[in-house]
Design a protein around this motif. Structure first.
Motif, PDB file in Angstrom:
ATOM      1  N   LEU A 138      37.984  -9.928  39.294  1.00  0.00           N
ATOM      2  CA  LEU A 138      36.806 -10.399  38.880  1.00  0.00           C
ATOM      3  C   LEU A 138      35.993 -11.848  40.091  1.00  0.00           C
ATOM      4  CD1 LEU A 138      36.117 -12.756  35.810  1.00  0.00           C
ATOM      5  CD2 LEU A 138      37.516 -13.733  36.348  1.00  0.00           C
ATOM      6  N   TYR A 139      36.763 -11.999  40.742  1.00  0.00           N
ATOM      7  CA  TYR A 139      36.236 -12.902  41.541  1.00  0.00           C
ATOM      8  C   TYR A 139      35.380 -11.932  42.827  1.00  0.00           C
ATOM      9  CZ  TYR A 139      39.029 -16.914  40.130  1.00  0.00           C
ATOM     10  OH  TYR A 139      40.232 -17.659  38.790  1.00  0.00           O
ATOM     11  N   LEU A 140      35.800 -11.038  43.655  1.00  0.00           N
ATOM     12  CA  LEU A 140      34.999 -10.525  43.759  1.00  0.00           C
ATOM     13  C   LEU A 140      33.955  -9.206  43.189  1.00  0.00           C
ATOM     14  CD1 LEU A 140      37.481  -8.652  46.194  1.00  0.00           C
ATOM     15  CD2 LEU A 140      36.891 -11.060  47.084  1.00  0.00           C
ATOM     16  N   SER A 141      33.628  -9.319  42.539  1.00  0.00           N
ATOM     17  CA  SER A 141      32.507  -8.970  41.178  1.00  0.00           C
ATOM     18  C   SER A 141      31.935  -9.982  41.310  1.00  0.00           C
ATOM     19  CB  SER A 141      33.038  -8.083  40.306  1.00  0.00           C
ATOM     20  OG  SER A 141      33.989  -7.610  39.772  1.00  0.00           O
ATOM     21  N   ALA A 142      32.495 -11.372  40.234  1.00  0.00           N
ATOM     22  CA  ALA A 142      31.042 -12.618  40.322  1.00  0.00           C
ATOM     23  C   ALA A 142      30.992 -12.575  41.484  1.00  0.00           C
ATOM     24  CB  ALA A 142      32.665 -13.674  40.164  1.00  0.00           C
ATOM     25  N   GLY A 143      31.198 -12.865  43.197  1.00  0.00           N
ATOM     26  CA  GLY A 143      30.719 -12.904  44.002  1.00  0.00           C
ATOM     27  C   GLY A 143      29.194 -12.093  44.217  1.00  0.00           C
ATOM     28  N   ALA A 199      34.689 -22.979  41.619  1.00  0.00           N
ATOM     29  CA  ALA A 199      33.598 -23.527  41.120  1.00  0.00           C
ATOM     30  C   ALA A 199      32.702 -21.688  41.511  1.00  0.00           C
ATOM     31  CB  ALA A 199      32.808 -24.661  42.553  1.00  0.00           C
ATOM     32  N   PRO A 200      32.476 -21.021  41.007  1.00  0.00           N
ATOM     33  CA  PRO A 200      31.974 -19.801  41.287  1.00  0.00           C
ATOM     34  C   PRO A 200      30.864 -19.405  42.278  1.00  0.00           C
ATOM     35  CG  PRO A 200      30.423 -19.943  39.529  1.00  0.00           C
ATOM     36  CD  PRO A 200      31.986 -21.353  39.792  1.00  0.00           C
ATOM     37  N   VAL A 201      30.633 -20.682  42.487  1.00  0.00           N
ATOM     38  CA  VAL A 201      29.374 -21.136  44.052  1.00  0.00           C
ATOM     39  C   VAL A 201      29.969 -20.717  45.193  1.00  0.00           C
ATOM     40  CG1 VAL A 201      28.052 -20.981  42.648  1.00  0.00           C
ATOM     41  CG2 VAL A 201      28.513 -22.851  44.062  1.00  0.00           C
ATOM     42  N   VAL A 253      31.457 -15.471  49.532  1.00  0.00           N
ATOM     43  CA  VAL A 253      32.258 -15.371  50.863  1.00  0.00           C
ATOM     44  C   VAL A 253      33.114 -14.328  50.785  1.00  0.00           C
ATOM     45  CG1 VAL A 253      33.735 -16.499  52.091  1.00  0.00           C
ATOM     46  CG2 VAL A 253      31.667 -17.689  51.102  1.00  0.00           C
ATOM     47  N   GLY A 254      33.925 -14.062  49.648  1.00  0.00           N
ATOM     48  CA  GLY A 254      34.871 -13.631  49.302  1.00  0.00           C
ATOM     49  C   GLY A 254      34.087 -11.689  49.233  1.00  0.00           C
ATOM     50  N   ALA A 255      33.227 -11.981  48.507  1.00  0.00           N
ATOM     51  CA  ALA A 255      32.008 -10.624  48.758  1.00  0.00           C
ATOM     52  C   ALA A 255      31.359 -10.251  49.233  1.00  0.00           C
ATOM     53  CB  ALA A 255      31.182 -10.346  47.630  1.00  0.00           C
ATOM     54  N   ILE A 256      31.337 -10.564  50.579  1.00  0.00           N
ATOM     55  CA  ILE A 256      30.622 -10.351  51.950  1.00  0.00           C
ATOM     56  C   ILE A 256      31.853  -9.869  52.488  1.00  0.00           C
ATOM     57  CG2 ILE A 256      29.796 -11.409  54.158  1.00  0.00           C
ATOM     58  CD1 ILE A 256      28.653 -13.295  52.724  1.00  0.00           C
ATOM     59  N   GLY A 283      48.718 -14.939  51.511  1.00  0.00           N
ATOM     60  CA  GLY A 283      47.491 -14.410  52.876  1.00  0.00           C
ATOM     61  C   GLY A 283      47.404 -12.536  52.401  1.00  0.00           C
ATOM     62  N   SER A 284      48.280 -11.883  51.244  1.00  0.00           N
ATOM     63  CA  SER A 284      47.199 -10.685  51.365  1.00  0.00           C
ATOM     64  C   SER A 284      47.096 -10.504  49.634  1.00  0.00           C
ATOM     65  CB  SER A 284      48.653  -9.843  50.832  1.00  0.00           C
ATOM     66  OG  SER A 284      49.687 -10.509  50.663  1.00  0.00           O
ATOM     67  N   TYR A 285      46.166 -11.913  48.965  1.00  0.00           N
ATOM     68  CA  TYR A 285      45.963 -11.949  48.175  1.00  0.00           C
ATOM     69  C   TYR A 285      44.187 -12.629  47.684  1.00  0.00           C
ATOM     70  CZ  TYR A 285      46.248 -13.315  42.850  1.00  0.00           C
ATOM     71  OH  TYR A 285      46.166 -13.293  41.002  1.00  0.00           O
ATOM     72  N   ALA A 286      43.325 -11.979  47.611  1.00  0.00           N
ATOM     73  CA  ALA A 286      42.063 -11.994  47.547  1.00  0.00           C
ATOM     74  C   ALA A 286      41.202 -13.178  46.686  1.00  0.00           C
ATOM     75  CB  ALA A 286      41.155 -11.078  47.463  1.00  0.00           C
ATOM     76  N   THR A 287      41.674 -14.200  46.511  1.00  0.00           N
ATOM     77  CA  THR A 287      41.008 -15.098  45.694  1.00  0.00           C
ATOM     78  C   THR A 287      41.059 -16.616  46.243  1.00  0.00           C
ATOM     79  OG1 THR A 287      43.417 -15.857  44.926  1.00  0.00           O
ATOM     80  CG2 THR A 287      43.112 -14.699  43.847  1.00  0.00           C
TER      81      THR A 287
END
Length: 483
Positions: free
Chosen positions: A49-54, A77-79, A84-87, A143-147
């Motif tokens: 969800l967060y990476l797609s949102a990014g 905050a979605p911004v 950052v995660g999307a990059i 440390g292994s979780y992209a949120t």
């Protein structure tokens, strides 16, 4: 220019930044253990969800693409984190995004060391604090979780470091303002971090008290609080009322669950007892020695580990508890480090204490692996991808993971089984609105059974595949148009 630490007058520290070899050893172990978890499973729903949102946020900023109103239902905050995660995701996929979280968590461990060294003027205590925090299951997991959890924890840790044991003059004001800004950013990144704002303020005040007196210490805490409140006010004004809706929906007005308070505290205890017990003991030792400012400080640090369990017990849910407790454990580890340093002054005791880290680390690894309990969707993606290549609309129990792994689709094409009534799904299926339907009979059991019945009664739909992942079975229907 040098500064005195709060609890060791006469002990001096310089501005030179260095990483002592014991800290480097801790960071190496933490990095190796978390990195081993990075490729163990496909994306969890929150990660997807967060990476797609990014990615969508970047598309919105650069091309004006229409996107969902994430601010009305995100718990951060979605911004901030998602772009950052999307990059990282664009550069190296999910693994890169997870490794970015690992970098954030290594930074948080550095700040555990830094705060402990400043408060206690004792590198042995700093070592034990960092080592304990580094091998906790929630730490290894984050440390292994992209949120947003890892960057929020890093920002909170940096705020605490800036606010710790400041001296008088302009330097103190600058550091407190910096701490307020960082704390506000932590709160904006993950709203639930506001639960620990009183702890940061308490550390700022109690660490200044021995040198400056309680009135000056209170004023410093007020500067920090005022700065954080001002920054948050500005951010909310810029963001608009949608952010207030999101804060209320996800944080201040979360719906109650059905988990017993005993279960919440039992789970939290299993993950954090190794820091909570010595942290509480540290407060007791300081009180027995009549070191009252230090005793109060140790109590504040120790009791922070109970904030997340208490909050989630109030609303009767264990959802995401394994992430939330790491914030309190970060503070408690500092007090725990103090006690372990006191106990290990003799070589024999030091050897036993270091040896105890072997089972503690083994337990952390086992618990961190157990936290990776979601299904692997590799097989499901292989089945669904060709079915979605020709467009259409898709109904999935939760859409986030498939939407992330199928970027050729758009968010408008996806629907989930959470948001509408059985009558809506029945009408949509009757007019063949959905070309693909994926159900797992898990989170929305009643809705799934109703939808499956509607599919069986509507011409043109067929069960295309059953995909098993552990205990989860995904049922995939497609609309063929054949009667």
């Amino acid at each position: 220019m040098v500064a005195r630490r709060a609890y060791a007058p006469g002990v001096r520290m310089t501005r030179k930044v260095r990483l002592p070899w014991p800290l480097l050893a801790v960071l190496a172990v933490q990095a190796a253990l978390s990195a081993a978890l990075v490729r163990t499973r496909t994306a969890f729903g929150d990660e997807a969800l967060y990476l797609s949102a990014g990615h969508l946020e970047w598309s919105h900023w650069l091309h004006g693409t229409q996107i969902p109103a994430y601010q009305t239902w995100f718990s951060g905050a979605p911004v901030i984190y998602p772009p950052v995660g999307a990059i990282a995701d664009s550069l190296g996929g999910l693994a890169a995004a997870r490794l970015l979280s690992l970098a954030f968590m290594l930074g948080a461990t550095c700040f555990v060391w830094g705060v402990a060294a400043r408060l206690l003027a004792d590198e042995r205590a700093a070592f034990f604090a960092a080592a304990l925090f580094a091998v906790l299951a929630p730490t290894l997991h984050l440390g292994s979780y992209a949120t947003y959890d890892a960057p929020a924890l890093l920002l909170m840790a940096a705020a605490t470091w800036c606010a710790t044991a400041v001296r008088g003059g302009e330097q103190a004001t600058r550091r407190l303002i910096a701490a307020g800004i960082l704390l506000a950013l932590a709160n904006a990144t993950k709203y639930a971090t506001a639960l620990y704002d009183p702890t940061v303020l308490g550390v700022a005040m109690l660490s200044s008290w021995p040198e400056a007196g309680w009135k000056v210490a209170a004023r410093r805490a007020a500067v920090l609080a005022g700065t954080a409140a001002t920054v948050l006010g500005v951010l909310l004004a810029l963001g608009g009322t949608g952010y207030l809706t999101g804060i209320q929906l996800t944080t201040t007005g979360r719906p109650e669950g059905t988990d017993a308070a005993a279960l919440v505290f039992t789970d939290a205890w299993s993950w954090t007892a190794v820091v909570l017990v010595p942290a509480v003991a540290a407060a007791i030792v300081c009180a027995v020695r009549r070191r009252w400012p230090q005793a109060l400080l140790m109590a504040v640090l120790a009791l922070s580990a109970l904030l997340a369990p208490a909050d989630q017990a109030r609303i009767q849910t264990t959802v995401s508890l394994n992430k939330h407790v790491d914030f309190g454990a970060w503070f408690a580890a500092i007090a725990a480090g103090y006690l372990l340093s006191l106990l290990s002054r003799k070589r024999a005791v030091l050897a036993v204490t270091l040896a105890a880290f072997i089972p503690v680390t083994s337990m952390g690894i086992a618990q961190a692996r157990a936290m990776i309990d979601w299904p692997d969707v590799t097989g499901l993606v292989k089945v669904v991808r060709p079915l979605t290549n020709h467009g259409g609309h898709f109904l999935v129990e939760t859409t986030d993971v498939l939407q992330y792994y199928l970027p050729q689709t758009t968010w408008q094409q996806w629907s989930n089984t959470l948001d509408d009534s059985p009558e809506y799904y029945q009408r949509a299926i009757a007019r063949h609105y959905f070309s693909v339907v994926v159900l797992s009979f898990d989170q929305t059991l009643a809705a799934d059974y109703s939808i499956a019945f509607d599919l069986s009664q509507t011409s043109g739909y067929r069960l295309a595949a059953k995909v098993r992942s552990g205990k989860t079975v995904f049922y995939v229907w497609e609309y063929t148009g054949l009667v």
